[in-house]
Write a protein that holds these residues in place. Structure first.
Motif, PDB file in Angstrom:
ATOM      1  N   LEU A 153       0.834  -1.213   0.000  1.00  0.00           N
ATOM      2  CA  LEU A 153       0.000   0.000   0.000  1.00  0.00           C
ATOM      3  C   LEU A 153       0.870   1.266   0.000  1.00  0.00           C
ATOM      4  O   LEU A 153       0.514   2.270  -0.636  1.00  0.00           O
ATOM      5  N   ASP A 154       1.979   1.212   0.742  1.00  0.00           N
ATOM      6  CA  ASP A 154       2.858   2.394   0.789  1.00  0.00           C
ATOM      7  C   ASP A 154       3.426   2.703  -0.593  1.00  0.00           C
ATOM      8  O   ASP A 154       3.509   3.853  -1.017  1.00  0.00           O
ATOM      9  N   ALA A 155       3.791   1.617  -1.323  1.00  0.00           N
ATOM     10  CA  ALA A 155       4.438   1.817  -2.621  1.00  0.00           C
ATOM     11  C   ALA A 155       3.448   1.887  -3.774  1.00  0.00           C
ATOM     12  O   ALA A 155       3.832   2.152  -4.917  1.00  0.00           O
ATOM     13  N   ASN A 156       2.144   1.606  -3.464  1.00  0.00           N
ATOM     14  CA  ASN A 156       1.117   1.565  -4.501  1.00  0.00           C
ATOM     15  C   ASN A 156       1.480   0.593  -5.630  1.00  0.00           C
ATOM     16  O   ASN A 156       1.224   0.863  -6.807  1.00  0.00           O
ATOM     17  N   ARG A 157       2.123  -0.488  -5.289  1.00  0.00           N
ATOM     18  CA  ARG A 157       2.495  -1.485  -6.293  1.00  0.00           C
ATOM     19  C   ARG A 157       2.487  -2.884  -5.659  1.00  0.00           C
ATOM     20  O   ARG A 157       2.507  -3.018  -4.418  1.00  0.00           O
ATOM     21  N   PRO A 158       2.460  -3.937  -6.470  1.00  0.00           N
ATOM     22  CA  PRO A 158       2.395  -5.288  -5.907  1.00  0.00           C
ATOM     23  C   PRO A 158       3.583  -5.580  -4.983  1.00  0.00           C
ATOM     24  O   PRO A 158       4.679  -5.065  -5.195  1.00  0.00           O
ATOM     25  N   ALA A 159       3.335  -6.411  -3.966  1.00  0.00           N
ATOM     26  CA  ALA A 159       4.411  -6.836  -3.068  1.00  0.00           C
ATOM     27  C   ALA A 159       4.331  -8.348  -2.915  1.00  0.00           C
ATOM     28  O   ALA A 159       3.244  -8.914  -2.870  1.00  0.00           O
ATOM     29  N   VAL A 160       5.478  -8.974  -2.854  1.00  0.00           N
ATOM     30  CA  VAL A 160       5.505 -10.438  -2.752  1.00  0.00           C
ATOM     31  C   VAL A 160       6.328 -10.839  -1.527  1.00  0.00           C
ATOM     32  O   VAL A 160       7.356 -10.248  -1.245  1.00  0.00           O
ATOM     33  N   VAL A 161       5.805 -11.852  -0.805  1.00  0.00           N
ATOM     34  CA  VAL A 161       6.611 -12.480   0.250  1.00  0.00           C
ATOM     35  C   VAL A 161       6.827 -13.913  -0.230  1.00  0.00           C
ATOM     36  O   VAL A 161       5.922 -14.744  -0.129  1.00  0.00           O
ATOM     37  N   PRO A 162       8.015 -14.242  -0.808  1.00  0.00           N
ATOM     38  CA  PRO A 162       8.219 -15.575  -1.394  1.00  0.00           C
ATOM     39  C   PRO A 162       8.113 -16.672  -0.349  1.00  0.00           C
ATOM     40  O   PRO A 162       7.565 -17.726  -0.602  1.00  0.00           O
ATOM     41  N   ASP A 163       8.692 -16.402   0.851  1.00  0.00           N
ATOM     42  CA  ASP A 163       8.613 -17.426   1.895  1.00  0.00           C
ATOM     43  C   ASP A 163       8.396 -16.702   3.220  1.00  0.00           C
ATOM     44  O   ASP A 163       9.262 -15.977   3.710  1.00  0.00           O
ATOM     45  N   THR A 164       7.220 -16.900   3.795  1.00  0.00           N
ATOM     46  CA  THR A 164       6.872 -16.166   5.026  1.00  0.00           C
ATOM     47  C   THR A 164       7.818 -16.524   6.167  1.00  0.00           C
ATOM     48  O   THR A 164       8.082 -15.713   7.048  1.00  0.00           O
ATOM     49  N   ALA A 165       8.338 -17.792   6.150  1.00  0.00           N
ATOM     50  CA  ALA A 165       9.220 -18.246   7.224  1.00  0.00           C
ATOM     51  C   ALA A 165      10.531 -17.470   7.227  1.00  0.00           C
ATOM     52  O   ALA A 165      11.187 -17.324   8.258  1.00  0.00           O
ATOM     53  N   GLU A 166      10.916 -16.984   6.035  1.00  0.00           N
ATOM     54  CA  GLU A 166      12.191 -16.304   5.891  1.00  0.00           C
ATOM     55  C   GLU A 166      12.082 -14.769   6.033  1.00  0.00           C
ATOM     56  O   GLU A 166      13.078 -14.103   6.201  1.00  0.00           O
ATOM     57  N   ASP A 167      10.851 -14.241   5.886  1.00  0.00           N
ATOM     58  CA  ASP A 167      10.686 -12.784   5.765  1.00  0.00           C
ATOM     59  C   ASP A 167      10.393 -12.135   7.116  1.00  0.00           C
ATOM     60  O   ASP A 167       9.373 -12.439   7.750  1.00  0.00           O
ATOM     61  N   PRO A 168      11.213 -11.218   7.559  1.00  0.00           N
ATOM     62  CA  PRO A 168      10.987 -10.581   8.872  1.00  0.00           C
ATOM     63  C   PRO A 168       9.759  -9.669   8.871  1.00  0.00           C
ATOM     64  O   PRO A 168       9.193  -9.372   9.914  1.00  0.00           O
ATOM     65  N   ARG A 169       9.277  -9.199   7.622  1.00  0.00           N
ATOM     66  CA  ARG A 169       8.102  -8.297   7.586  1.00  0.00           C
ATOM     67  C   ARG A 169       6.806  -9.075   7.840  1.00  0.00           C
ATOM     68  O   ARG A 169       5.763  -8.483   8.079  1.00  0.00           O
TER      69      ARG A 169
END
Ligand code: ADP
Length: 748
Positions: free
Chosen positions: A87-103
């Motif tokens: 939403l901040d970037a107004n563009r698609p965002a992907v989390v390839p692996d939730t286990a690896e992503d701190p966000r």
């Protein structure tokens, strides 16, 4: 075409189909579900959800598949890390692996999610929500998937937004119309209402032109029904082909393509339309479809923005509102039209509870409904061809003929109350309302066309027949009631007069003996001593008279007040007669009058008040002795009349039967005395009336006979008189007798 190209083309088709599906949704919730579903079909995933942005919160409004957040969940954007990035970037965002992503912050329902793709739903550069894809395996969403997700989201966002706007508008309109009628709904005339909306479109969007076109009944043409702006006159004349092209806009197609455009700039614009628009100088238009249900019925448009090159988002929103409003107006107009025009009037005619018929001037029934046949109690439901005169009570037909002629002549409605004779001979009151109906079609005209009595069909009338028998009965009862009230009122007035006269008579009559008593009392004190005895005798005599008078007055007062209650008992009248005559025997002898009891044997038992009978006989015998000179005769006789057995003789009687032929007991008191003149025979029964045959020594009150008359009335009988001056009088008491069967039952 290469394999790659054909794959690309398949994917495009799939995308277009998805957008179409979303566009087909009826409302906002439907559009959200369609978006979630189509998104799930587009990419390989385990779940999708549509989140809507409410201020700083994201609310889950629709979902598809598993590994999705809970429906209705609402979370601050700041707490959903991955979504915030998108939403901040107004563009698609992907989390390839939730286990690896701190966000990654897991939200309820998404515990199993390993791969995540979020694309903001954008209107221009404003985010209105977020579309997310989830998968239980990592690395699920590659570049290709992200690209396709972005395209879908780009097309879907305005569609879903429009659905939300339409829902809001609908709700808003509903609030306006229920329970209060909205301003536009109050406008009865659809044309006026649409002109208002068109004007509002012009004013609120800042356009040069505004117009509303509606599809004609043939569905082939669109006709301008309202226009605003300097060229409104020209616009009003425009008729367009309803081939989906107007000013280069496909008004019949999906809204995203119809919202904004430039005349002639899109394919599909009919050359004729383009020319029309070009001739009017219109190059830039914003056009919205008007729909009733799923059917497009017209368009609402504005053209040429006064400022800027094209219409902005605000204008689109306003036009969306106004198009909804116009659609509601058209829908209402259609509903009211079908409400009034859609009835099967033949069915209404047949089902009417009132008798209806079409008549010629001469009363021939040309058409009638079953209710009329019911009213006339005819099993034959079709009375066509009969003449109404055949059903009316004799004497009423002429009045109806006059009314029929007057209606035909004046063209005014008329009401006639008549009586009808049913087949069973029963008479009923019917109110006929007649109205002229020269333009009548249907059975009457058909009959006419068939040549039935065509010579008399100069004019047609319609008649409504209503059974008012119960009304008439009520009216009669009311009249009867009024008559009774009037009679009662008259009786009360008479009684009142009688009382007044009575009181004045009483005072007058009492004064005479009182004056005599007073005089003789003075004389007794001061007069000559040798006359003392005479004075005292006179006082005694007047006191007695006064006493009798007071008693008589009291009796009459009681009778008047009806406080004198009867105590009837079964009496042997012959015994009472004998007792009374015995009391008077001595007086009669003193006066040299023969007093005879002519009653022989037993009389039928009489149900009467014993004291009353004694009083009446006493009054009559007293009078007879008083008005009969020496050597005369006084007698009492009795007989039963109205039955075969006769128990006695009354000498002369007023008749042989009681009223209504009922059996009677007559007791007659006769004398050979002064008699009563014909002109006085009624008056002697009046209170205080004393006859001309009175002499000073015949003292009396004039109340005796009045009392007899009242008491006889209370016994349900009457007193009759037969008299001849110089020959004598007979007073006859006529008592009604109970029926023989009752006699046998009466107590001995
Ligand atoms: P009264 O006290 O005068 O007798 P009634 O009411 O008894 O009053 O009678 C009214 C009048 O009727 C009498 O004044 C008299 O003129 C007349 N009357 C009554 N009875 C007889 C009768 N048997 N013969 C002749 N006249 C009578």
């Amino acid at each position: 075409m290469s394999t790659e190209q054909s794959h690309k083309s398949d994917q495009d088709k799939q995308l277009l189909a998805a957008v179409d599906q979303i566009n087909l949704a009826d409302d906002f919730p439907g559009a959200l579900v369609a978006l979630a579903t189509e998104a799930g079909r587009l990419l390989a995933c385990d779940g999708t959800s549509v989140m809507w942005l409410n201020g700083d919160e994201l609310e889950v409004l629709a979902k598809h598949g598993e590994s999705t957040p809970l429906l209705g969940l609402s979370l601050p954007v700041s707490q959903v890390g991955a979504a915030r990035t998108a939403l901040d970037a107004n563009r698609p965002a992907v989390v390839p692996d939730t286990a690896e992503d701190p966000r990654w912050r897991c939200i309820p329902g998404e515990e199993r999610v390993r791969a995540w793709l979020g694309v903001p739903l954008l209107l221009g550069d404003r985010a209105i929500g977020l579309l997310e894809w989830t998968a239980c395996e990592p690395e699920q969403f590659g570049d290709d998937a992200v690209e396709r997700a972005a395209i879908l989201t780009r097309y879907a966002a305005p569609i879903v937004y429009r659905a939300q706007l339409l829902d809001d508008t609908r709700r808003h309109l509903l609030e306006l119309t229920q329970p209060r009628q909205s301003r536009t709904a109050q406008v009865q005339d659809m044309g006026t209402a649409l002109r208002q909306v068109t004007q509002e479109a012009l004013d609120s969007t800042g356009a040069w032109h505004a117009f509303t076109f509606l599809k004609e009944e043939d569905g082939l043409r669109l006709r301008c029904v309202a226009a605003a702006g300097p060229q409104r006159q020209e616009l009003r004349k425009v008729i367009l082909r309803s081939d989906g092209s107007f000013g280069g806009l496909a008004a019949d197609r999906s809204v995203d393509r119809s919202v904004l455009g430039r005349t002639g700039s899109r394919s599909g614009a009919g050359p004729a339309d383009s020319e029309v628009m070009a001739a009017l100088g219109i190059t830039n238009a914003l056009i919205l479809p008007l729909r009733v249900g799923k059917e497009q019925v017209g368009i609402l448009g504005v053209a040429e923005p006064r400022s800027g090159n094209s219409f902005d988002q605000g204008a689109i929103r306003l036009m969306t509102h106004l198009a909804s409003q116009a659609s509601v107006i058209i829908e209402r107009a259609r509903q009211s039209k079908t409400a009034s025009a859609g009835y099967d009037y033949e069915a209404v005619f047949q089902a009417s509870p009132l008798g209806l018929c079409v008549l010629t001037l001469t009363g021939d029934i040309q058409a009638c409904n079953p209710a009329l046949a019911g009213l006339l109690s005819r099993a034959d439901r079709n009375l066509t061809g009969h003449n109404l005169s055949g059903f009316l009570a004799s004497g009423d037909w002429q009045r109806l003929v006059r009314a029929l002629e007057e209606v035909a002549f004046s063209g005014q409605r008329q009401q006639v109350d008549t009586r009808i004779q049913s087949a069973q001979g029963e008479q009923r009151h019917v109110r006929l309302t007649l109205a002229p109906a020269p333009s009548l079609t249907g059975p009457a005209r058909k009959a006419h066309a068939a040549g039935q009595r065509s010579g008399e069909m100069g004019s047609t009338l319609v008649a409504v027949l209503e059974d008012i028998t119960s009304l008439k009965i009520l009216e009669q009862e009311r009249v009867e009631h009024l008559r009774e009230l009037r009679e009662k009122h008259q009786q009360l007035q008479d009684l009142d007069q009688l009382r007044t006269r009575f009181v004045s008579n009483v005072s007058h009559e009492l004064r005479t003996p009182l004056a005599v008593i007073k005089l003789y009392a003075t004389l007794a004190r001061k007069g000559r001593p040798e006359k003392q005895a005479f004075y005292l005798q006179t006082i005694e005599q007047e006191t007695h008279r006064l006493e009798t008078m007071v008693e008589n007055i009291l009796d009459l007062t009681r009778i008047d007040r009806q406080t004198l209650r009867l105590h009837p008992e079964s009496l042997a009248a012959e015994e009472i007669i004998a007792q009374v005559l015995e009391v008077y025997q001595e007086t009669a002898e003193k006066r040299g009058i023969e007093l005879r009891n002519r009653v022989q044997g037993k009389l039928p038992r009489l149900l009467a008040d014993k004291n009353d009978l004694i009083q009446m006989l006493t009054n009559l015998v007293d009078n007879a002795l008083k008005y009969t000179p020496r050597e005369g005769q006084v007698w009492v006789a009795a007989r039963e009349v109205g039955t075969s057995g006769q128990a006695g003789q009354t000498g002369q009687t007023a008749g042989d039967q009681g009223p209504g032929g009922r059996p009677m007991l007559e007791i007659a008191v006769g004398d050979t005395g002064a008699g009563i003149a014909d002109d006085e025979q009624e008056r002697i029964f009046e209170r205080f009336y004393r006859g001309r045959n009175n002499t000073p020594e015949r003292t009396g009150t004039g109340l005796g006979l009045a009392i007899v008359q009242e008491l006889m009335a209370q016994h349900g009988g009457r007193v009759a008189l037969k008299s001849q001056v110089g020959r004598g009088s007979i007073f006859i008491l006529q008592f009604p007798l109970a029926q023989p069967i009752d006699n046998s039952l009466s107590p001995e």
